[in-house]
Each structure stands twice: as structure tokens, then as C-alpha cells.
Design a protein around this motif. Structure first.
Motif, PDB file in Angstrom:
ATOM      1  N   PHE A   1      45.057  32.841  34.312  1.00 37.50           N
ATOM      2  CA  PHE A   1      46.155  32.861  35.263  1.00 37.50           C
ATOM      3  C   PHE A   1      45.840  31.900  36.411  1.00 37.50           C
ATOM      4  O   PHE A   1      45.832  30.707  36.185  1.00 37.50           O
ATOM      5  CB  PHE A   1      46.430  34.291  35.759  1.00 37.50           C
ATOM      6  CG  PHE A   1      46.834  35.222  34.646  1.00 37.50           C
ATOM      7  CD1 PHE A   1      48.158  35.269  34.219  1.00 37.50           C
ATOM      8  CD2 PHE A   1      45.905  36.041  34.027  1.00 37.50           C
ATOM      9  CE1 PHE A   1      48.537  36.118  33.191  1.00 37.50           C
ATOM     10  CE2 PHE A   1      46.278  36.892  32.997  1.00 37.50           C
ATOM     11  CZ  PHE A   1      47.604  36.931  32.579  1.00 37.50           C
ATOM     12  N   TRP A   2      45.528  32.394  37.626  1.00 39.13           N
ATOM     13  CA  TRP A   2      45.334  31.494  38.762  1.00 39.13           C
ATOM     14  C   TRP A   2      44.053  31.832  39.506  1.00 39.13           C
ATOM     15  O   TRP A   2      43.678  32.986  39.623  1.00 39.13           O
ATOM     16  CB  TRP A   2      46.498  31.616  39.747  1.00 39.13           C
ATOM     17  CG  TRP A   2      47.827  31.493  39.119  1.00 39.13           C
ATOM     18  CD1 TRP A   2      48.461  30.334  38.727  1.00 39.13           C
ATOM     19  CD2 TRP A   2      48.726  32.555  38.780  1.00 39.13           C
ATOM     20  NE1 TRP A   2      49.668  30.613  38.174  1.00 39.13           N
ATOM     21  CE2 TRP A   2      49.861  31.971  38.190  1.00 39.13           C
ATOM     22  CE3 TRP A   2      48.658  33.936  38.916  1.00 39.13           C
ATOM     23  CZ2 TRP A   2      50.940  32.724  37.744  1.00 39.13           C
ATOM     24  CZ3 TRP A   2      49.735  34.696  38.471  1.00 39.13           C
ATOM     25  CH2 TRP A   2      50.857  34.093  37.900  1.00 39.13           C
ATOM     26  N   GLY A   3      43.437  30.787  40.024  1.00 37.36           N
ATOM     27  CA  GLY A   3      42.448  31.012  41.063  1.00 37.36           C
ATOM     28  C   GLY A   3      40.993  30.815  40.724  1.00 37.36           C
ATOM     29  O   GLY A   3      40.500  31.381  39.755  1.00 37.36           O
ATOM     30  N   ALA A   4      40.333  29.972  41.497  1.00 41.43           N
ATOM     31  CA  ALA A   4      38.872  29.904  41.633  1.00 41.43           C
ATOM     32  C   ALA A   4      38.136  29.041  40.622  1.00 41.43           C
ATOM     33  O   ALA A   4      36.955  28.747  40.823  1.00 41.43           O
ATOM     34  CB  ALA A   4      38.258  31.317  41.640  1.00 41.43           C
TER      35      ALA A   4
ATOM     36  N   GLY B   1      45.989  42.525  39.842  1.00 40.62           N
ATOM     37  CA  GLY B   1      44.693  42.295  40.468  1.00 40.62           C
ATOM     38  C   GLY B   1      43.877  41.173  39.885  1.00 40.62           C
ATOM     39  O   GLY B   1      42.695  41.033  40.217  1.00 40.62           O
ATOM     40  N   ILE B   2      44.483  40.309  39.056  1.00 38.20           N
ATOM     41  CA  ILE B   2      43.688  39.268  38.393  1.00 38.20           C
ATOM     42  C   ILE B   2      43.165  38.226  39.383  1.00 38.20           C
ATOM     43  O   ILE B   2      42.046  37.719  39.233  1.00 38.20           O
ATOM     44  CB  ILE B   2      44.493  38.579  37.265  1.00 38.20           C
ATOM     45  CG1 ILE B   2      43.582  37.694  36.408  1.00 38.20           C
ATOM     46  CG2 ILE B   2      45.664  37.790  37.830  1.00 38.20           C
ATOM     47  CD1 ILE B   2      42.490  38.428  35.680  1.00 38.20           C
ATOM     48  N   VAL B   3      43.931  37.910  40.416  1.00 42.18           N
ATOM     49  CA  VAL B   3      43.472  36.921  41.400  1.00 42.18           C
ATOM     50  C   VAL B   3      42.233  37.438  42.123  1.00 42.18           C
ATOM     51  O   VAL B   3      41.250  36.706  42.311  1.00 42.18           O
ATOM     52  CB  VAL B   3      44.597  36.582  42.401  1.00 42.18           C
ATOM     53  CG1 VAL B   3      44.059  35.677  43.514  1.00 42.18           C
ATOM     54  CG2 VAL B   3      45.754  35.911  41.689  1.00 42.18           C
ATOM     55  N   GLN B   4      42.262  38.716  42.498  1.00 46.79           N
ATOM     56  CA  GLN B   4      41.103  39.317  43.163  1.00 46.79           C
ATOM     57  C   GLN B   4      39.898  39.365  42.220  1.00 46.79           C
ATOM     58  O   GLN B   4      38.756  39.135  42.647  1.00 46.79           O
ATOM     59  CB  GLN B   4      41.461  40.729  43.645  1.00 46.79           C
ATOM     60  CG  GLN B   4      42.493  40.775  44.759  1.00 46.79           C
ATOM     61  CD  GLN B   4      43.930  40.624  44.272  1.00 46.79           C
ATOM     62  OE1 GLN B   4      44.183  40.515  43.071  1.00 46.79           O
ATOM     63  NE2 GLN B   4      44.864  40.610  45.202  1.00 46.79           N
ATOM     64  N   LEU B   5      40.153  39.654  40.949  1.00 46.23           N
ATOM     65  CA  LEU B   5      39.059  39.669  39.975  1.00 46.23           C
ATOM     66  C   LEU B   5      38.453  38.282  39.813  1.00 46.23           C
ATOM     67  O   LEU B   5      37.223  38.125  39.767  1.00 46.23           O
ATOM     68  CB  LEU B   5      39.561  40.174  38.623  1.00 46.23           C
ATOM     69  CG  LEU B   5      38.554  40.173  37.472  1.00 46.23           C
ATOM     70  CD1 LEU B   5      37.332  41.027  37.806  1.00 46.23           C
ATOM     71  CD2 LEU B   5      39.215  40.662  36.185  1.00 46.23           C
ATOM     72  N   ASN B   6      39.289  37.259  39.760  1.00 48.70           N
ATOM     73  CA  ASN B   6      38.786  35.884  39.650  1.00 48.70           C
ATOM     74  C   ASN B   6      37.902  35.526  40.844  1.00 48.70           C
ATOM     75  O   ASN B   6      36.839  34.908  40.690  1.00 48.70           O
ATOM     76  CB  ASN B   6      39.956  34.901  39.559  1.00 48.70           C
ATOM     77  CG  ASN B   6      40.603  34.885  38.187  1.00 48.70           C
ATOM     78  OD1 ASN B   6      40.008  35.314  37.193  1.00 48.70           O
ATOM     79  ND2 ASN B   6      41.830  34.403  38.116  1.00 48.70           N
ATOM     80  N   HIS B   7      38.325  35.919  42.025  1.00 45.56           N
ATOM     81  CA  HIS B   7      37.533  35.586  43.218  1.00 45.56           C
ATOM     82  C   HIS B   7      36.235  36.399  43.271  1.00 45.56           C
ATOM     83  O   HIS B   7      35.218  35.914  43.787  1.00 45.56           O
ATOM     84  CB  HIS B   7      38.369  35.775  44.477  1.00 45.56           C
ATOM     85  CG  HIS B   7      39.349  34.660  44.695  1.00 45.56           C
ATOM     86  ND1 HIS B   7      38.987  33.456  45.253  1.00 45.56           N
ATOM     87  CD2 HIS B   7      40.663  34.539  44.378  1.00 45.56           C
ATOM     88  CE1 HIS B   7      40.033  32.646  45.301  1.00 45.56           C
ATOM     89  NE2 HIS B   7      41.066  33.283  44.771  1.00 45.56           N
TER      90      HIS B   7
END
Length: 357
Positions: free
Chosen positions: A168-171, A220-226
Motif C-alpha cells: 500500500f503506502w509508506g516508508a 492500520g497498514i500505514v502505521q505498521l509500515n512505519h
């Protein structure tokens, strides 16, 4: 020679055309473009392939990952893994290149250094022209914006590319910089001048929804990625991914999975879903399976509702949204290198997974 990699899926074609036109105007045309279409819809894929065919410097590739979550890392790695040598630049389909970008980028090349570039963000309604490079009428990116980077290919290959856990998105871009520095190489921010402009567009990052949608999402996938990025920082991670990295779904595997017949159909009772993920999946070796998950008819019944009111013992159920998130998280954690098709039904009352293990 600089290899420019565009990861793409279902984006506005006018913005793509403006970006590619700016490459056609380079003063030093010593570059090649790899345009990776990571599973656009058939209609969009046809149009973007036709567009790319108008530029002699583009190598267009289609990955049959349209029924999987967006994975920028794997899209990039599918090219990085095949490059012989030299340097690569990770592009964005909304970027306008300064006419001297290639010339300046080549001057900055260093086998022990990766460089990422400051970007000028155009505003809504701005007419996209090269004049913006001289007027300076835009907001500038900071050091935290790490997406537009040039890397020595050998360094990326030694570290087994971008971490494909990030979906998805992020990091993933910052993670790559962190691991490069952990491996003893330099990462430099080039902000002496603006060589890249970002075309305005509405945010492509969809707002996270708490309910099930046809568009694949995980709460919560963005938080998981970070959090995964923080782990890479704390553990001084360098190389990542398994040996099988940069592999996208082939046309043959997609067509095989698309025609697969259903092996089993289960409902959303908790014990059934838990057994599927933690009991059955590890035993699915050297075979292909297709599983359909539907909302329990009993859960919808008056008898079930009455028993719950009377506090009698009844089966426990996940919501279909919870099942969706569990299945997707399981896939991206343990089976992301395997060919699979995952779909949410149009009516949002069933989930279907076909996977080749």
C-alpha cells in the motif's frame, strides 16, 4: 547510462504524458526508461502501453498483479534485479524533469553514494511548463521526502532491493536510504537547485475505511509500515527480502489462477478462519487452491440473534472486514512472493483467494 524506473498503476495519463515529454527534451539523452505497469485495469493498461510506444527510450512491462495490493517495492525490484550495472533513478509518473536533469544527475554519480533530489510542488490550476523552473513559484520538499532518488545499481542488488514487506503506502523509500547508510554508503540530499517539479493532483492515497470495500485495504497498514521502518533503524538492517525477490506475477500464472475451480467454501466463523490461516495454509505445498469465504447464514438468522440476546452459547464470528484484513496481512507477511489473486465480491458479501504455493 541512467536507468529511470517508473512504477505505475491506474494513474492519470495526461500527467504521465507530460512527464515523458519532459524526458524527450533532455539536453543529454543518455538514459533509458523502464515503465512498470503493476496491474492496471485492462483498459488503462492498453492506453498507457500505447502511450509508451510513442517514446523510443521506453521499455514497457506489465505485471499481472492487478488483484493484489499495491507494492511499489516489488515493482521497482522487478527491474533492479535485471539491471547489469550503472545507476538507476526512481521516478514518479507526476514528475516534470528539468531539461538538464540527466546531465546533472550523471555528474553526481558516485559508486559509494546515493542522491535524492529536492522537488518543487506545483499548485492546483498551475499550467505545467518549463518556465516554473526559472520562476521558483512553488513549495519545496524537505529532506524527509525521499522518494526521488538515484542509486548505484550494485548497491541495491547487494541489499536485495527495496523491502517488499511494505504494501500500500509508506516508508519503503526511507527504509532503502536507512539500509544503504547502515551498509556504509552515503546518501546525499541535492538541494542546490530544483531539477524536478511535481504536478498537482488529488491525493491518490485513499482514506482508510473501517468497513469492507472492493478496493483492497488493511486497517492500520500505514502505521505498521512505519513501525517496520523503526525496526530497520533500530536493528541496523542492511539486506532484506528472501532470495526470491523482484518476482511479479506472470501472465501464465494469472490465467491459471483465474480459471481455478473452488476447493472449499467456508464462512466467517472465527475457528474456521483461524484454522485456515494457521492450520491449513502451512500444509498447502506444491499445489494451487481457491478458497471462498462468505458471511455465515446462521449468523444472519433470527435463531442466532435470539440466542445472543439470551446469552446462550453461539459460535464466534469475525466480520468480513476483519477476515479481509487477516487474510491480506497473512499474504503480505508470509506468501507475498507466491502468485495469487485476491478479490472482494461486488456485493461485499464474500472474499475469494486463489493462490499457487
Amino acid at each position: 547510462m541512467l536507468s529511470i524506473i517508473y512504477p505505475y498503476r491506474n494513474r492519470n495519463l495526461q500527467g504521465v504524458k507530460r512527464s515523458l515529454d519532459s524526458l524527450r527534451s533532455q539536453t543529454k539523452p543518455t538514459f533509458e526508461v523502464f515503465f512498470i505497469d503493476y496491474g492496471s485495469s485492462p483498459e488503462t493498461a492498453f492506453q498507457v502501453k500505447e502511450l509508451c510506444a510513442k517514446y523510443s527510450f521506453i521499455n514497457y512491462r506489465y505485471a499481472f498483479n492487478q488483484h493484489q495490493p499495491w507494492n511499489k517495492s516489488r515493482a521497482l525490484n522487478s527491474v533492479i534485479k535485471t539491471l547489469v550495472s550503472g545507476y538507476c533513478f526512481v521516478a514518479d509518473v507526476d514528475i516534470i524533469f528539468h531539461p538538464e536533469f540527466i546531465q546533472k544527475a550523471i555528474q553526481l554519480q558516485d559508486l559509494n553514494k546515493s542522491t535524492y533530489f529536492q522537488v518543487g510542488f506545483l499548485s492546483e490550476g498551475d499550467e505545467v511548463t518549463q518556465n516554473h523552473f526559472t520562476t521558483g513559484d512553488y513549495r519545496k520538499s524537505t529532506r524527509e521526502a525521499t522518494g526521488l532518488s538515484m542509486f548505484p545499481v550494485r548497491v541495491l542488488q547487494d541489499l536485495r532491493g527495496f523491502d517488499e514487506f511494505y504494501h500500500f503506502w509508506g516508508a519503503e523509500d526511507t527504509d532503502m536510504h536507512v539500509r544503504i547508510e547502515n551498509a556504509g554508503y552515503e546518501v546525499k540530499f541535492y538541494d542546490k537547485e530544483i531539477l524536478l517539479l511535481h504536478q498537482w493532483h488529488p491525493s491518490y492515497r485513499r482514506e482508510e475505511r473501517k468497513t469492507l470495500t472492493r478496493e483492497l485495504q488493511i486497517n492500520g497498514i500505514v502505521q505498521l509500515n512505519h513501525q517496520h521502518l523503526q525496526w530497520a533503524i533500530q536493528k541496523n538492517t542492511t539486506a532484506t527480502n528472501r532470495e526470491e525477490w523482484g518476482v511479479v506475477t506472470s501472465k501464465e500464472d494469472f490465467e491459471f489462477l483465474d480459471q481455478l475451480k473452488t476447493d472449499q467454501c467456508i464462512d466467517n466463523e472465527k475457528r474456521k478462519i483461524d484454522d485456515l490461516l494457521y492450520g491449513q495454509f502451512p500444509s498447502f505445498k506444491n499445489r494451487a487452491v481457491k478458497i471462498e469465504i462468505k458471511k455465515s447464514l446462521y449468523q444472519r438468522s433470527l435463531k442466532y440473534k435470539l440466542k445472543r440476546i439470551l446469552r446462550k452459547k453461539v459460535p464466534e464470528y469475525y466480520t468480513l472486514k476483519e477476515v479481509n484484513d487477516l487474510v491480506l496481512l497473512h499474504l503480505i507477511s508470509f506468501y507475498r512472493t507466491r502468485p495469487y489473486i485476491y478479490m472482494v465480491d461486488d456485493n461485499l458479501d464474500s472474499l475469494t483467494l486463489s493462490i499457487k504455493l
